[in-house]
Write a protein that holds these residues in place. Structure first.
Motif, PDB file in Angstrom:
ATOM      1  N   UNK A 183      -8.901  -5.355  -3.109  1.00  8.39           N
ATOM      2  CA  UNK A 183      -8.815  -6.122  -4.353  1.00  8.39           C
ATOM      3  C   UNK A 183      -8.100  -5.322  -5.440  1.00  8.39           C
ATOM      4  N   UNK A 184      -8.409  -4.049  -5.551  1.00  8.87           N
ATOM      5  CA  UNK A 184      -7.762  -3.224  -6.568  1.00  8.87           C
ATOM      6  C   UNK A 184      -6.281  -3.001  -6.247  1.00  8.87           C
ATOM      7  N   UNK A 185      -5.969  -2.752  -4.983  1.00 10.14           N
ATOM      8  CA  UNK A 185      -4.569  -2.528  -4.588  1.00 10.14           C
ATOM      9  C   UNK A 185      -3.726  -3.761  -4.872  1.00 10.14           C
ATOM     10  N   UNK A 186      -4.277  -4.934  -4.607  1.00  9.47           N
ATOM     11  CA  UNK A 186      -3.526  -6.168  -4.833  1.00  9.47           C
ATOM     12  C   UNK A 186      -3.386  -6.474  -6.324  1.00  9.47           C
ATOM     13  N   UNK A 187      -4.208  -5.812  -7.153  1.00  7.48           N
ATOM     14  CA  UNK A 187      -4.078  -5.938  -8.605  1.00  7.48           C
ATOM     15  C   UNK A 187      -3.175  -4.835  -9.164  1.00  7.48           C
ATOM     16  N   UNK A 188      -2.638  -3.992  -8.275  1.00  8.45           N
ATOM     17  CA  UNK A 188      -1.704  -2.949  -8.703  1.00  8.45           C
ATOM     18  C   UNK A 188      -2.304  -1.570  -8.843  1.00  8.45           C
ATOM     19  N   UNK A 199       9.370 -16.608  -2.427  1.00 13.32           N
ATOM     20  CA  UNK A 199       8.583 -17.743  -1.988  1.00 13.32           C
ATOM     21  C   UNK A 199       7.999 -18.421  -3.215  1.00 13.32           C
ATOM     22  N   UNK A 200       7.935 -19.719  -3.205  1.00  8.96           N
ATOM     23  CA  UNK A 200       7.358 -20.468  -4.303  1.00  8.96           C
ATOM     24  C   UNK A 200       5.922 -20.806  -4.002  1.00  8.96           C
ATOM     25  N   UNK A 201       5.080 -20.670  -5.019  1.00  8.37           N
ATOM     26  CA  UNK A 201       3.696 -21.072  -4.888  1.00  8.37           C
ATOM     27  C   UNK A 201       3.645 -22.585  -4.721  1.00  8.37           C
ATOM     28  N   UNK A 202       2.735 -23.059  -3.866  1.00  5.01           N
ATOM     29  CA  UNK A 202       2.534 -24.488  -3.756  1.00  5.01           C
ATOM     30  C   UNK A 202       3.185 -25.135  -2.555  1.00  5.01           C
ATOM     31  N   UNK A 262      -5.309 -13.786   7.194  1.00  2.91           N
ATOM     32  CA  UNK A 262      -4.301 -13.834   6.135  1.00  2.91           C
ATOM     33  C   UNK A 262      -3.403 -12.609   6.235  1.00  2.91           C
ATOM     34  N   UNK A 263      -2.116 -12.842   6.410  1.00  5.67           N
ATOM     35  CA  UNK A 263      -1.129 -11.776   6.471  1.00  5.67           C
ATOM     36  C   UNK A 263      -0.540 -11.580   5.079  1.00  5.67           C
ATOM     37  N   UNK A 264      -0.642 -10.347   4.555  1.00 10.20           N
ATOM     38  CA  UNK A 264      -0.211 -10.046   3.188  1.00 10.20           C
ATOM     39  C   UNK A 264       0.579  -8.732   3.158  1.00 10.20           C
ATOM     40  N   UNK A 265       1.239  -8.501   2.039  1.00 12.99           N
ATOM     41  CA  UNK A 265       1.724  -7.158   1.729  1.00 12.99           C
ATOM     42  C   UNK A 265       1.398  -6.902   0.267  1.00 12.99           C
ATOM     43  N   UNK A 266       1.212  -5.644  -0.083  1.00  8.88           N
ATOM     44  CA  UNK A 266       0.714  -5.313  -1.419  1.00  8.88           C
ATOM     45  C   UNK A 266       1.769  -5.470  -2.515  1.00  8.88           C
ATOM     46  N   UNK A 267       3.002  -5.801  -2.162  1.00  7.15           N
ATOM     47  CA  UNK A 267       4.027  -6.000  -3.171  1.00  7.15           C
ATOM     48  C   UNK A 267       4.351  -7.487  -3.347  1.00  7.15           C
ATOM     49  N   UNK A 268       3.497  -8.343  -2.809  1.00  4.17           N
ATOM     50  CA  UNK A 268       3.688  -9.791  -2.852  1.00  4.17           C
ATOM     51  C   UNK A 268       2.805 -10.388  -3.953  1.00  4.17           C
ATOM     52  N   UNK A 269       3.442 -10.975  -4.957  1.00  2.00           N
ATOM     53  CA  UNK A 269       2.722 -11.568  -6.087  1.00  2.00           C
ATOM     54  C   UNK A 269       1.791 -12.679  -5.622  1.00  2.00           C
ATOM     55  N   UNK A 270       2.249 -13.508  -4.697  1.00  2.00           N
ATOM     56  CA  UNK A 270       1.431 -14.633  -4.237  1.00  2.00           C
ATOM     57  C   UNK A 270       0.252 -14.153  -3.396  1.00  2.00           C
ATOM     58  N   UNK A 271       0.438 -13.061  -2.673  1.00  2.00           N
ATOM     59  CA  UNK A 271      -0.674 -12.461  -1.927  1.00  2.00           C
ATOM     60  C   UNK A 271      -1.739 -11.967  -2.904  1.00  2.00           C
ATOM     61  N   UNK A 272      -1.277 -11.377  -4.004  1.00  2.00           N
ATOM     62  CA  UNK A 272      -2.207 -10.892  -5.029  1.00  2.00           C
ATOM     63  C   UNK A 272      -3.051 -12.026  -5.583  1.00  2.00           C
ATOM     64  N   UNK A 273      -2.435 -13.191  -5.755  1.00  2.00           N
ATOM     65  CA  UNK A 273      -3.177 -14.352  -6.260  1.00  2.00           C
ATOM     66  C   UNK A 273      -4.283 -14.769  -5.293  1.00  2.00           C
ATOM     67  N   UNK A 274      -3.995 -14.720  -4.006  1.00  2.00           N
ATOM     68  CA  UNK A 274      -5.007 -15.077  -3.010  1.00  2.00           C
ATOM     69  C   UNK A 274      -6.191 -14.108  -3.107  1.00  2.00           C
ATOM     70  N   UNK A 275      -5.899 -12.810  -3.112  1.00  2.00           N
ATOM     71  CA  UNK A 275      -6.968 -11.809  -3.153  1.00  2.00           C
ATOM     72  C   UNK A 275      -7.715 -11.875  -4.487  1.00  2.00           C
TER      73      UNK A 275
END
Length: 184
Positions: free
Chosen positions: A121-126, A1-4, A63-76
């Motif tokens: 927040x920590x999980x979404x940062x890895x 998925x592309x940001x924006x 907000x629906x996310x998964x922890x391996x999604x880079x764009x989800x990490x940006x939101x969190x």
């Protein structure tokens, strides 16, 4: 998925959204925006979303996310910008089929932690929490993902505006873009 890339649409039509930037979602079992809204409101309390409350709330977003999604990490990662803009953000997990077991295990640990907001927040940062998941927490994440499946959500992040009307925003969007889209 592309940001924006933003799509503000009734949730039942989410299955019809497609562009070169992301794959079309699978057909939702909820047939109308009202049925989708009813499913969300009926299910939400039992799914225990992790919520970041806006001090001066203008809109509530699921907000629906998964922890391996880079764009989800940006939101969190930028949650304070969203809440400062008046967007209360409540998070649920989507467990994509290709990484389902891993996401359920990882996000189950988040939902089992004592401080869920910090853990998310920590999980979404890895950095996953040190605790283990339990069958109850894994089941909770599975049920969260089942709601996403019923709504036809297969890409992340997807932000669903729960109030005042149900609309979806696909992708990692900055708060100003969300507010602009919602004012239309």
């Amino acid at each position: 998925m592309m940001k924006g890339i933003t799509k503000t649409i009734p949730i039942a039509l989410l299955c019809a959204v497609s562009s070169g930037a992301f794959a079309a979602t699978t057909p939702a079992t909820d047939n109308t925006p009202q049925e989708a809204y009813d499913d969300i409101t009926r299910s939400l309390d039992d799914l225990h979303p992790i919520t970041f409350q806006a001090p001066a709330e203008k809109y509530k977003l699921l907000v629906f996310i998964d922890n391996q999604c880079v764009y989800c990490s940006e939101v969190v990662k930028n949650i304070k910008k969203y809440t400062d803009a008046g967007l209360t953000m409540s998070f649920l997990t989507v467990a994509p089929k290709s990484i389902r077991d891993s996401v359920i295990e990882d996000m189950g640990r988040v939902w089992c932690s004592a401080d869920k907001t910090k853990s998310l927040q920590q999980a979404m940062a890895g950095f996953l929490p040190d605790n283990d998941t339990t069958p109850a927490c894994s089941d909770l994440v599975t049920r969260q993902s089942a709601l996403a499946d019923r709504l036809g959500i297969t890409v992340t992040p997807v932000m669903v505006v729960v109030e005042p009307e149900t609309r979806s925003i696909v992708g990692s969007q900055p708060p100003a873009a969300i507010l602009t889209a919602l004012k239309k």
